[in-house]
Design a protein around this motif. Structure first.
Motif, PDB file in Angstrom:
ATOM      1  N   TRP A 193       8.218 -16.340   3.566  1.00 37.86           N
ATOM      2  CA  TRP A 193       7.051 -17.014   4.146  1.00 37.86           C
ATOM      3  C   TRP A 193       7.146 -17.071   5.664  1.00 37.86           C
ATOM      4  CZ3 TRP A 193       2.674 -18.140   1.686  1.00 37.86           C
ATOM      5  CH2 TRP A 193       2.711 -18.264   0.290  1.00 37.86           C
ATOM      6  N   TYR A 194       8.283 -17.489   6.187  1.00 35.84           N
ATOM      7  CA  TYR A 194       8.410 -17.728   7.621  1.00 35.84           C
ATOM      8  C   TYR A 194       8.196 -16.469   8.452  1.00 35.84           C
ATOM      9  CZ  TYR A 194      10.006 -22.580   7.343  1.00 35.84           C
ATOM     10  OH  TYR A 194      10.074 -23.935   7.144  1.00 35.84           O
ATOM     11  N   LEU A 222       9.406 -34.680   6.849  1.00 35.45           N
ATOM     12  CA  LEU A 222       8.371 -35.113   5.915  1.00 35.45           C
ATOM     13  C   LEU A 222       8.336 -34.225   4.681  1.00 35.45           C
ATOM     14  CD1 LEU A 222       5.495 -35.868   8.460  1.00 35.45           C
ATOM     15  CD2 LEU A 222       6.885 -37.537   7.218  1.00 35.45           C
ATOM     16  N   SER A 223       8.490 -32.920   4.903  1.00 38.70           N
ATOM     17  CA  SER A 223       8.484 -31.981   3.781  1.00 38.70           C
ATOM     18  C   SER A 223       9.668 -32.216   2.859  1.00 38.70           C
ATOM     19  CB  SER A 223       8.505 -30.543   4.313  1.00 38.70           C
ATOM     20  OG  SER A 223       8.548 -29.613   3.261  1.00 38.70           O
ATOM     21  N   LEU A 224      10.850 -32.376   3.460  1.00 35.52           N
ATOM     22  CA  LEU A 224      12.043 -32.605   2.649  1.00 35.52           C
ATOM     23  C   LEU A 224      11.974 -33.941   1.922  1.00 35.52           C
ATOM     24  CD1 LEU A 224      14.809 -31.493   1.858  1.00 35.52           C
ATOM     25  CD2 LEU A 224      15.772 -32.636   3.861  1.00 35.52           C
ATOM     26  N   SER A 225      11.429 -34.954   2.571  1.00 36.22           N
ATOM     27  CA  SER A 225      11.303 -36.270   1.942  1.00 36.22           C
ATOM     28  C   SER A 225      10.396 -36.212   0.728  1.00 36.22           C
ATOM     29  CB  SER A 225      10.774 -37.285   2.954  1.00 36.22           C
ATOM     30  OG  SER A 225      11.652 -37.413   4.058  1.00 36.22           O
ATOM     31  N   THR A 230       7.547 -24.687  -1.740  1.00 37.63           N
ATOM     32  CA  THR A 230       6.788 -25.900  -1.444  1.00 37.63           C
ATOM     33  C   THR A 230       7.216 -26.506  -0.123  1.00 37.63           C
ATOM     34  OG1 THR A 230       6.628 -26.309  -3.824  1.00 37.63           O
ATOM     35  CG2 THR A 230       6.053 -28.126  -2.366  1.00 37.63           C
ATOM     36  N   PHE A 231       8.522 -26.510   0.127  1.00 43.13           N
ATOM     37  CA  PHE A 231       9.026 -27.026   1.404  1.00 43.13           C
ATOM     38  C   PHE A 231       8.416 -26.263   2.576  1.00 43.13           C
ATOM     39  CE2 PHE A 231      11.966 -26.396   4.922  1.00 43.13           C
ATOM     40  CZ  PHE A 231      12.189 -27.704   5.327  1.00 43.13           C
ATOM     41  N   VAL A 232       8.421 -24.942   2.489  1.00 40.60           N
ATOM     42  CA  VAL A 232       7.903 -24.126   3.589  1.00 40.60           C
ATOM     43  C   VAL A 232       6.414 -24.391   3.802  1.00 40.60           C
ATOM     44  CG1 VAL A 232       7.462 -21.773   4.381  1.00 40.60           C
ATOM     45  CG2 VAL A 232       9.632 -22.328   3.274  1.00 40.60           C
ATOM     46  N   VAL A 280       4.314 -29.773 -10.667  1.00 35.28           N
ATOM     47  CA  VAL A 280       4.068 -30.544  -9.444  1.00 35.28           C
ATOM     48  C   VAL A 280       4.239 -29.676  -8.199  1.00 35.28           C
ATOM     49  CG1 VAL A 280       4.894 -32.462  -8.026  1.00 35.28           C
ATOM     50  CG2 VAL A 280       4.663 -32.750 -10.498  1.00 35.28           C
ATOM     51  N   THR A 281       5.289 -28.865  -8.167  1.00 40.59           N
ATOM     52  CA  THR A 281       5.508 -28.023  -6.990  1.00 40.59           C
ATOM     53  C   THR A 281       4.413 -26.977  -6.839  1.00 40.59           C
ATOM     54  OG1 THR A 281       7.024 -26.672  -8.335  1.00 40.59           O
ATOM     55  CG2 THR A 281       8.006 -28.339  -6.900  1.00 40.59           C
ATOM     56  N   ILE A 282       3.955 -26.397  -7.949  1.00 42.43           N
ATOM     57  CA  ILE A 282       2.862 -25.428  -7.870  1.00 42.43           C
ATOM     58  C   ILE A 282       1.582 -26.110  -7.405  1.00 42.43           C
ATOM     59  CG2 ILE A 282       1.361 -23.924  -9.226  1.00 42.43           C
ATOM     60  CD1 ILE A 282       3.773 -23.193 -10.923  1.00 42.43           C
ATOM     61  N   TRP A 283       1.331 -27.328  -7.903  1.00 42.98           N
ATOM     62  CA  TRP A 283       0.127 -28.067  -7.476  1.00 42.98           C
ATOM     63  C   TRP A 283       0.184 -28.383  -5.991  1.00 42.98           C
ATOM     64  CZ3 TRP A 283      -0.448 -33.050  -5.478  1.00 42.98           C
ATOM     65  CH2 TRP A 283      -1.771 -33.496  -5.362  1.00 42.98           C
ATOM     66  N   LEU A 284       1.345 -28.842  -5.508  1.00 43.94           N
ATOM     67  CA  LEU A 284       1.481 -29.134  -4.087  1.00 43.94           C
ATOM     68  C   LEU A 284       1.332 -27.871  -3.243  1.00 43.94           C
ATOM     69  CD1 LEU A 284       4.436 -31.699  -3.956  1.00 43.94           C
ATOM     70  CD2 LEU A 284       2.066 -32.105  -3.289  1.00 43.94           C
ATOM     71  N   SER A 285       1.949 -26.797  -3.692  1.00 40.44           N
ATOM     72  CA  SER A 285       1.840 -25.536  -2.960  1.00 40.44           C
ATOM     73  C   SER A 285       0.390 -25.080  -2.874  1.00 40.44           C
ATOM     74  CB  SER A 285       2.694 -24.461  -3.633  1.00 40.44           C
ATOM     75  OG  SER A 285       4.062 -24.794  -3.605  1.00 40.44           O
ATOM     76  N   ARG A 286      -0.313 -25.190  -3.990  1.00 47.72           N
ATOM     77  CA  ARG A 286      -1.720 -24.797  -4.006  1.00 47.72           C
ATOM     78  C   ARG A 286      -2.542 -25.660  -3.061  1.00 47.72           C
ATOM     79  NH1 ARG A 286      -6.391 -26.279  -6.665  1.00 47.72           N
ATOM     80  NH2 ARG A 286      -7.819 -24.560  -7.173  1.00 47.72           N
TER      81      ARG A 286
END
Length: 268
Positions: free
Chosen positions: A87-88, A211-214, A193-195, A253-259
């Motif tokens: 991603w980066y 914030l992302s890691l938290s 998701t973090f990225v 949850v991670t897929i939902w957040l990523s989306r």
């Protein structure tokens, strides 16, 4: 651009560094094997001359060597780093490249799943290559010592089961293998998701990585705390079900957040 075209493009971009990683691992492991065989043969010959030749070689001794374990550690670290770098790298050059990707005539989650499938293919491919390399190393190991009439202790499967990392990579149970692969999926999803959360905040605050890691730590911690409270009440089968449900929830949850962040929050 559809999913297959994006996947083919991502695979093409990673082919050279991936082959370099595989080649490096093979060179390190077979180089260590050659040194190990030579050193152990000399050690056994010394014992034989002194009349104390009860020492038996074991493939697990080779697998427990620092160079071999270091090669596995480098492989794991490389896959984790590339899960973020896939991603980066697109955000370099003031984000112009990711802007082109996100404005292509396809859903943004198509890009997400193309990158996700690329990482999984790389990981499974590395597991398969390492399994073949292990078999070849075991054949070379046994052939060398059999030719020198030096006794060998333990089988291939026993050597893998003794090594903690390899036992996780190649469990004997099909259920455990599936669970371990799900863990790999979860780790990749967490990195993705973090990225995406961090990049969504990158023009707003310097605290975006925190914030992302938290956010991810909260998602990770809640089921673990739940298991700590329920562990004494769960039998083995119930524990397996609990772990399976937690993995599915984590993935969802991670897929939902990523989306959410990829489609509506990401700034480029």
């Amino acid at each position: 651009m559809n999913l297959l075209k994006l996947l083919s493009w991502e695979v093409e971009r990673v082919t050279k560094p991936y082959l370099m990683l595989v080649a490096g691992l093979i060179v390190v492991q077979f180089g260590w094997l050659g040194y190990f065989l030579w050193d152990e043969k000399n050690f056994y010959e010394q014992l034989r001359r002194t009349g104390d030749a009860d020492y038996q070689m074991s493939f697990s001794d080779y697998l427990g060597g620092t160079p071999y374990l270091l090669s596995l550690g480098i492989a794991v670290a490389a896959m984790l780093l590339y899960s973020a770098w896939i991603w980066y790298r697109d955000f370099q050059g003031r984000g112009t490249f990711i802007l082109r990707l996100l404005t292509m005539p396809q859903k943004r989650m198509t890009l997400f799943f193309a990158k996700f499938a690329t990482i999984l293919m790389m990981t499974l491919g590395l597991l398969a290559i390492e399994w073949i390399a292990l078999k070849l190393q075991y054949i070379a190991f046994t052939s060398w010592f059999d030719g020198k009439m030096i006794p060998i202790n333990g089988s291939f499967d026993q050597a893998l089961s003794i090594n903690g990392i390899l036992a996780m990579m190649y469990p004997t149970s099909v259920v455990n293998f599936v669970i371990h692969q799900l863990f790999i999926v979860i780790v990749v999803l967490f990195v993705f998701t973090f990225v995406l959360i961090e990049r969504s905040f990158w023009q707003r605050t310097m605290w975006s990585p925190v914030l992302s890691l938290s956010t991810l730590m909260v998602i990770l911690t809640i089921p673990i705390l739940g298991y700590a409270l329920l562990s004494n009440r769960l039998i083995y089968d119930e524990t397996i079900v609990y772990v399976g449900v937690v993995l599915i929830v984590w993935a969802s949850v991670t897929i939902w957040l990523s989306r959410r962040f990829l489609q509506s929050k990401l700034n480029v």
